[in-house]
Scaffold this motif. Sequence first.
Motif, PDB file in Angstrom:
ATOM      1  N   PHE A  30       0.843  -1.187   0.000  1.00  0.00           N
ATOM      2  CA  PHE A  30       0.000   0.000   0.000  1.00  0.00           C
ATOM      3  C   PHE A  30       0.889   1.252   0.000  1.00  0.00           C
ATOM      4  N   PRO A  31       0.901   2.038  -1.075  1.00  0.00           N
ATOM      5  CA  PRO A  31       1.713   3.255  -1.099  1.00  0.00           C
ATOM      6  C   PRO A  31       1.239   4.245  -0.040  1.00  0.00           C
ATOM      7  N   VAL A  32       2.174   4.858   0.697  1.00  0.00           N
ATOM      8  CA  VAL A  32       1.823   5.863   1.704  1.00  0.00           C
ATOM      9  C   VAL A  32       2.405   7.236   1.355  1.00  0.00           C
ATOM     10  N   HIS A  33       3.278   7.273   0.367  1.00  0.00           N
ATOM     11  CA  HIS A  33       3.809   8.525  -0.162  1.00  0.00           C
ATOM     12  C   HIS A  33       4.356   8.208  -1.542  1.00  0.00           C
ATOM     13  N   ARG A  34       4.923   9.201  -2.195  1.00  0.00           N
ATOM     14  CA  ARG A  34       5.494   8.939  -3.509  1.00  0.00           C
ATOM     15  C   ARG A  34       6.735   9.782  -3.724  1.00  0.00           C
ATOM     16  N   LEU A  35       7.554   9.317  -4.638  1.00  0.00           N
ATOM     17  CA  LEU A  35       8.706  10.081  -5.104  1.00  0.00           C
ATOM     18  C   LEU A  35       8.463  10.431  -6.562  1.00  0.00           C
ATOM     19  N   ASP A  36       8.921  11.603  -6.969  1.00  0.00           N
ATOM     20  CA  ASP A  36       8.832  11.946  -8.380  1.00  0.00           C
ATOM     21  C   ASP A  36       9.543  10.882  -9.207  1.00  0.00           C
ATOM     22  N   LYS A  37       9.072  10.669 -10.415  1.00  0.00           N
ATOM     23  CA  LYS A  37       9.678   9.677 -11.300  1.00  0.00           C
ATOM     24  C   LYS A  37      11.189   9.839 -11.419  1.00  0.00           C
ATOM     25  N   LEU A  87      11.713   4.597  -0.649  1.00  0.00           N
ATOM     26  CA  LEU A  87      10.267   4.618  -0.842  1.00  0.00           C
ATOM     27  C   LEU A  87       9.654   3.616   0.127  1.00  0.00           C
ATOM     28  N   LEU A  88       8.685   4.075   0.916  1.00  0.00           N
ATOM     29  CA  LEU A  88       8.086   3.257   1.973  1.00  0.00           C
ATOM     30  C   LEU A  88       6.680   2.807   1.576  1.00  0.00           C
ATOM     31  N   PHE A  89       6.374   1.533   1.851  1.00  0.00           N
ATOM     32  CA  PHE A  89       5.042   0.980   1.640  1.00  0.00           C
ATOM     33  C   PHE A  89       4.537   0.361   2.934  1.00  0.00           C
ATOM     34  N   ALA A  90       3.222   0.400   3.129  1.00  0.00           N
ATOM     35  CA  ALA A  90       2.584  -0.360   4.205  1.00  0.00           C
ATOM     36  C   ALA A  90       2.168  -1.714   3.648  1.00  0.00           C
ATOM     37  N   LEU A  91       2.022  -2.689   4.552  1.00  0.00           N
ATOM     38  CA  LEU A  91       1.637  -4.040   4.114  1.00  0.00           C
ATOM     39  C   LEU A  91       0.224  -4.400   4.546  1.00  0.00           C
ATOM     40  N   ASN A  92      -0.467  -3.462   5.153  1.00  0.00           N
ATOM     41  CA  ASN A  92      -1.879  -3.667   5.502  1.00  0.00           C
ATOM     42  C   ASN A  92      -2.528  -2.291   5.622  1.00  0.00           C
ATOM     43  N   LYS A  93      -3.863  -2.267   5.611  1.00  0.00           N
ATOM     44  CA  LYS A  93      -4.587  -0.995   5.582  1.00  0.00           C
ATOM     45  C   LYS A  93      -4.405  -0.193   6.869  1.00  0.00           C
ATOM     46  N   GLU A  94      -4.319  -0.870   8.007  1.00  0.00           N
ATOM     47  CA  GLU A  94      -4.147  -0.156   9.271  1.00  0.00           C
ATOM     48  C   GLU A  94      -2.791   0.551   9.317  1.00  0.00           C
ATOM     49  N   SER A  95      -1.751  -0.132   8.874  1.00  0.00           N
ATOM     50  CA  SER A  95      -0.428   0.496   8.832  1.00  0.00           C
ATOM     51  C   SER A  95      -0.410   1.653   7.838  1.00  0.00           C
ATOM     52  N   ARG A 124      -2.928   3.579   7.087  1.00  0.00           N
ATOM     53  CA  ARG A 124      -3.625   4.707   7.711  1.00  0.00           C
ATOM     54  C   ARG A 124      -2.710   5.431   8.701  1.00  0.00           C
ATOM     55  N   HIS A 125      -2.017   4.647   9.528  1.00  0.00           N
ATOM     56  CA  HIS A 125      -1.128   5.204  10.546  1.00  0.00           C
ATOM     57  C   HIS A 125       0.003   6.018   9.897  1.00  0.00           C
ATOM     58  N   LEU A 126       0.632   5.455   8.878  1.00  0.00           N
ATOM     59  CA  LEU A 126       1.729   6.156   8.204  1.00  0.00           C
ATOM     60  C   LEU A 126       1.222   7.360   7.415  1.00  0.00           C
ATOM     61  N   GLY A 127       0.051   7.205   6.805  1.00  0.00           N
ATOM     62  CA  GLY A 127      -0.532   8.309   6.051  1.00  0.00           C
ATOM     63  C   GLY A 127      -0.761   9.524   6.926  1.00  0.00           C
ATOM     64  N   GLU A 128      -1.179   9.291   8.175  1.00  0.00           N
ATOM     65  CA  GLU A 128      -1.383  10.397   9.112  1.00  0.00           C
ATOM     66  C   GLU A 128      -0.062  11.101   9.420  1.00  0.00           C
ATOM     67  N   GLN A 129       1.020  10.325   9.531  1.00  0.00           N
ATOM     68  CA  GLN A 129       2.317  10.941   9.819  1.00  0.00           C
ATOM     69  C   GLN A 129       2.781  11.825   8.658  1.00  0.00           C
ATOM     70  N   PHE A 130       2.548  11.365   7.440  1.00  0.00           N
ATOM     71  CA  PHE A 130       2.922  12.180   6.280  1.00  0.00           C
ATOM     72  C   PHE A 130       2.053  13.433   6.205  1.00  0.00           C
ATOM     73  N   THR A 131       0.755  13.282   6.460  1.00  0.00           N
ATOM     74  CA  THR A 131      -0.159  14.424   6.406  1.00  0.00           C
ATOM     75  C   THR A 131       0.178  15.460   7.466  1.00  0.00           C
ATOM     76  N   GLN A 132       0.555  14.990   8.656  1.00  0.00           N
ATOM     77  CA  GLN A 132       0.854  15.893   9.772  1.00  0.00           C
ATOM     78  C   GLN A 132       2.311  16.365   9.770  1.00  0.00           C
ATOM     79  N   HIS A 133       3.117  15.885   8.817  1.00  0.00           N
ATOM     80  CA  HIS A 133       4.538  16.253   8.711  1.00  0.00           C
ATOM     81  C   HIS A 133       5.295  15.941  10.001  1.00  0.00           C
ATOM     82  N   SER A 134       4.949  14.809  10.637  1.00  0.00           N
ATOM     83  CA  SER A 134       5.581  14.451  11.904  1.00  0.00           C
ATOM     84  C   SER A 134       6.782  13.533  11.732  1.00  0.00           C
ATOM     85  N   LEU A 135       7.078  13.138  10.507  1.00  0.00           N
ATOM     86  CA  LEU A 135       8.268  12.321  10.248  1.00  0.00           C
ATOM     87  C   LEU A 135       9.362  13.191   9.646  1.00  0.00           C
ATOM     88  N   GLN A 136      10.560  12.642   9.573  1.00  0.00           N
ATOM     89  CA  GLN A 136      11.706  13.415   9.082  1.00  0.00           C
ATOM     90  C   GLN A 136      12.250  12.785   7.802  1.00  0.00           C
TER      91      GLN A 136
END
Length: 255
Positions: free
Chosen positions: A56-63, A69-77, A79-91
């Motif tokens: 499950f893609p949680v972010h993307r890199l330009d071509k 590049l990070l992927f989740a392996l289930n929908k719950e993960s 969702r959790h990672l997507g929130e971190q990207f949306t909130q800019h809480s990761l580095q």
Amino acid sequence: MQTQCQLDSLKVLYHDEHIVAIHKPAALLVHRSPIDKHETQFAVQLTRDLIGQEVFPVHRLDKPTSGLLLFALNKESARHLGEQFTQHSLQKTYLALVRGWTAAQGEIDKALMYKKDKYGDRDKQEPTTAQEAFTAYQTLGQSTLDKHLGKFEQQRYSLLELRPKTGRKHQIRRHLNGISHPIIGDVSYGDRNHNHLFNDWRGYHRLYLAATSLAFTHPHTEQPIRIQAPLQNDFVATLQALNLDCAMFNHFQNL
């Protein structure tokens, strides 16, 4: 079309029950897109085939950007990672080779207008005002190249480590162009004369921008985790040709 050499640089960097991180080679799309209808291989598909399960893609890199590049392996993960990207809480950390000599360090605090994707955002309501965008950088090394271009007999270049604190589309590329230090190989925001110089000199038609690390909270253990990505061979070879293979970035083992 991807060459076999490029595809060989797609490698798994980290893998557990909940997430997988890969090195995406430059010129590989993350997923299928109408922008490049002729492409037949994508990071999502290749990673799925490599590990034998859905991703499950949680972010993307330009071509044209290589690196982590990070992927989740289930929908719950996801969702959790997507929130971190949306909130800019990761580095996020990137390396870029740019035109000119930059300051030892700096902060680019410049709002950017929303950049609509011609296909993916066709029906999306876009913001009408500029969005906050912030990128910090540190200069790792500087070099001169004895090649004539325009009225100059020597050209100057800098290697930067960048930490974007927001995630606007093409943020790093737009920010660096905005301070007159465009990334080498950037056909959208770069300097075409320097791009052509590097294409002729090195023979690598690529953007010299790489995602090199990602620090975030693990979606299952909730523990901090940091994953690093190596640099692609062509990126390393160009840095070495510029005598920029210094200890400051030797921890990035090349592919």
